[in-house]
Design a protein around this motif. Sequence first.
Motif, mmCIF file in Angstrom:
data_model
loop_
_atom_site.group_PDB
_atom_site.id
_atom_site.type_symbol
_atom_site.label_atom_id
_atom_site.label_comp_id
_atom_site.label_asym_id
_atom_site.label_seq_id
_atom_site.Cartn_x
_atom_site.Cartn_y
_atom_site.Cartn_z
ATOM 1 N N ILE A 215 0.852 -1.185 0.000
ATOM 2 C CA ILE A 215 0.000 0.000 0.000
ATOM 3 C C ILE A 215 0.890 1.238 0.000
ATOM 4 O O ILE A 215 1.712 1.426 0.903
ATOM 5 C CB ILE A 215 -0.930 0.043 1.240
ATOM 6 N N GLY A 216 0.737 2.064 -1.011
ATOM 7 C CA GLY A 216 1.495 3.308 -1.093
ATOM 8 C C GLY A 216 0.810 4.405 -0.300
ATOM 9 O O GLY A 216 -0.412 4.515 -0.311
ATOM 10 N N VAL A 217 1.593 5.199 0.387
ATOM 11 C CA VAL A 217 1.092 6.394 1.060
ATOM 12 C C VAL A 217 1.856 7.572 0.482
ATOM 13 O O VAL A 217 3.078 7.648 0.601
ATOM 14 C CB VAL A 217 1.263 6.331 2.590
ATOM 15 N N MET A 218 1.115 8.457 -0.172
ATOM 16 C CA MET A 218 1.728 9.595 -0.833
ATOM 17 C C MET A 218 1.238 10.876 -0.201
ATOM 18 O O MET A 218 0.073 10.995 0.180
ATOM 19 C CB MET A 218 1.363 9.597 -2.325
ATOM 20 N N GLY A 219 2.127 11.835 -0.062
ATOM 21 C CA GLY A 219 1.800 13.129 0.507
ATOM 22 C C GLY A 219 3.033 14.009 0.523
ATOM 23 O O GLY A 219 4.137 13.567 0.196
ATOM 24 N N SER A 220 2.852 15.233 0.930
ATOM 25 C CA SER A 220 3.921 16.233 0.888
ATOM 26 C C SER A 220 5.067 15.928 1.844
ATOM 27 O O SER A 220 4.886 15.289 2.876
ATOM 28 C CB SER A 220 3.351 17.608 1.233
ATOM 29 N N GLY A 221 6.227 16.466 1.502
ATOM 30 C CA GLY A 221 7.414 16.337 2.320
ATOM 31 C C GLY A 221 7.388 17.200 3.562
ATOM 32 O O GLY A 221 8.249 17.068 4.430
ATOM 33 N N SER A 222 6.401 18.068 3.668
ATOM 34 C CA SER A 222 6.166 18.826 4.907
ATOM 35 C C SER A 222 4.656 18.931 5.061
ATOM 36 O O SER A 222 3.924 18.968 4.070
ATOM 37 C CB SER A 222 6.810 20.212 4.851
ATOM 38 N N CYS A 223 4.204 18.935 6.309
ATOM 39 C CA CYS A 223 2.763 18.956 6.544
ATOM 40 C C CYS A 223 2.464 19.496 7.937
ATOM 41 O O CYS A 223 3.360 19.614 8.775
ATOM 42 C CB CYS A 223 2.161 17.563 6.370
ATOM 43 N N SER A 224 1.201 19.783 8.173
ATOM 44 C CA SER A 224 0.763 20.261 9.484
ATOM 45 C C SER A 224 0.804 19.115 10.491
ATOM 46 O O SER A 224 0.861 17.938 10.118
ATOM 47 C CB SER A 224 -0.665 20.800 9.388
ATOM 48 N N ASP A 225 0.737 19.476 11.772
ATOM 49 C CA ASP A 225 0.702 18.454 12.823
ATOM 50 C C ASP A 225 -0.534 17.570 12.675
ATOM 51 O O ASP A 225 -0.463 16.361 12.873
ATOM 52 C CB ASP A 225 0.707 19.103 14.210
ATOM 53 N N GLN A 226 -1.661 18.163 12.311
ATOM 54 C CA GLN A 226 -2.894 17.391 12.133
ATOM 55 C C GLN A 226 -2.750 16.389 10.997
ATOM 56 O O GLN A 226 -3.114 15.217 11.130
ATOM 57 C CB GLN A 226 -4.085 18.318 11.874
ATOM 58 N N THR A 227 -2.199 16.809 9.877
ATOM 59 C CA THR A 227 -1.998 15.892 8.746
ATOM 60 C C THR A 227 -1.021 14.796 9.129
ATOM 61 O O THR A 227 -1.203 13.634 8.765
ATOM 62 C CB THR A 227 -1.517 16.663 7.499
ATOM 63 N N ALA A 228 0.016 15.142 9.895
ATOM 64 C CA ALA A 228 0.986 14.139 10.353
ATOM 65 C C ALA A 228 0.303 13.093 11.234
ATOM 66 O O ALA A 228 0.584 11.890 11.109
ATOM 67 C CB ALA A 228 2.135 14.798 11.100
ATOM 68 N N ARG A 229 -0.603 13.513 12.100
ATOM 69 C CA ARG A 229 -1.325 12.558 12.955
ATOM 70 C C ARG A 229 -2.169 11.605 12.096
ATOM 71 O O ARG A 229 -2.221 10.405 12.346
ATOM 72 C CB ARG A 229 -2.196 13.281 13.978
ATOM 73 N N VAL A 230 -2.822 12.147 11.084
ATOM 74 C CA VAL A 230 -3.633 11.330 10.182
ATOM 75 C C VAL A 230 -2.736 10.329 9.449
ATOM 76 O O VAL A 230 -3.032 9.132 9.384
ATOM 77 C CB VAL A 230 -4.407 12.221 9.182
ATOM 78 N N ALA A 231 -1.623 10.807 8.904
ATOM 79 C CA ALA A 231 -0.701 9.934 8.163
ATOM 80 C C ALA A 231 -0.114 8.852 9.071
ATOM 81 O O ALA A 231 0.034 7.690 8.651
ATOM 82 C CB ALA A 231 0.413 10.762 7.529
ATOM 83 N N GLU A 232 0.207 9.209 10.298
ATOM 84 C CA GLU A 232 0.759 8.225 11.232
ATOM 85 C C GLU A 232 -0.261 7.124 11.515
ATOM 86 O O GLU A 232 0.082 5.933 11.560
ATOM 87 C CB GLU A 232 1.201 8.896 12.528
ATOM 88 N N GLU A 233 -1.513 7.503 11.670
ATOM 89 C CA GLU A 233 -2.570 6.502 11.895
ATOM 90 C C GLU A 233 -2.750 5.617 10.659
ATOM 91 O O GLU A 233 -2.979 4.409 10.787
ATOM 92 C CB GLU A 233 -3.881 7.186 12.270
ATOM 93 N N VAL A 234 -2.649 6.200 9.480
ATOM 94 C CA VAL A 234 -2.706 5.400 8.246
ATOM 95 C C VAL A 234 -1.583 4.361 8.266
ATOM 96 O O VAL A 234 -1.810 3.177 7.997
ATOM 97 C CB VAL A 234 -2.613 6.303 6.991
ATOM 98 N N GLY A 235 -0.386 4.787 8.596
ATOM 99 C CA GLY A 235 0.749 3.865 8.660
ATOM 100 C C GLY A 235 0.543 2.754 9.678
ATOM 101 O O GLY A 235 0.831 1.583 9.397
ATOM 102 N N ARG A 236 0.041 3.111 10.845
ATOM 103 C CA ARG A 236 -0.237 2.109 11.889
ATOM 104 C C ARG A 236 -1.217 1.051 11.382
ATOM 105 O O ARG A 236 -1.030 -0.143 11.564
ATOM 106 C CB ARG A 236 -0.843 2.785 13.121
#
Length: 163
Positions: free
Chosen positions: A7-28
Amino acid sequence: MNRAIRIGVMGSGSCSDQTARVAEEVGRRIAKAGAILICGGGGGVMEAASRGAARRGGTVVGILPSDDARTANPFVLIPIVTGMGNARNAINALTSEALIAVAGGPGTLSEIGLALKVGTPVVGLGTWKLSIDGESPDDVYRAENPTEAVEKAIELARTRVLD
């Protein structure tokens, strides 16, 4: 042979704290599902998703734009060094059996486009909304949260693998 779903996860090389929390949960959730996380190996969304997967014991593959494995974020288990810059986005789209786009900028948009071009299903989570003459194509599935995004991506990847 049974291979793990990618599963690929694509997104920007910098992001807000909220987006980072969302992405981290996706990874988990990708790691919890036993899938391999494919990403660009950098910071921002890529690092947050990698962190989530790695902390859950998952496998993280980073397809790096550079020619130096040391540029991978610290959670990438397998760095793939390409020296290709943004052209490596094609590798991300082709290697992933389904792709989750989390927020993102123009690079993420290019990965969405490349994925659609090669038939890789795309799940959007707070990302680009596509339309042609005001009509939205059915190619990008919309998710409201990380759980829905990962469940849909796993479902689409399994369907693709079985075809």
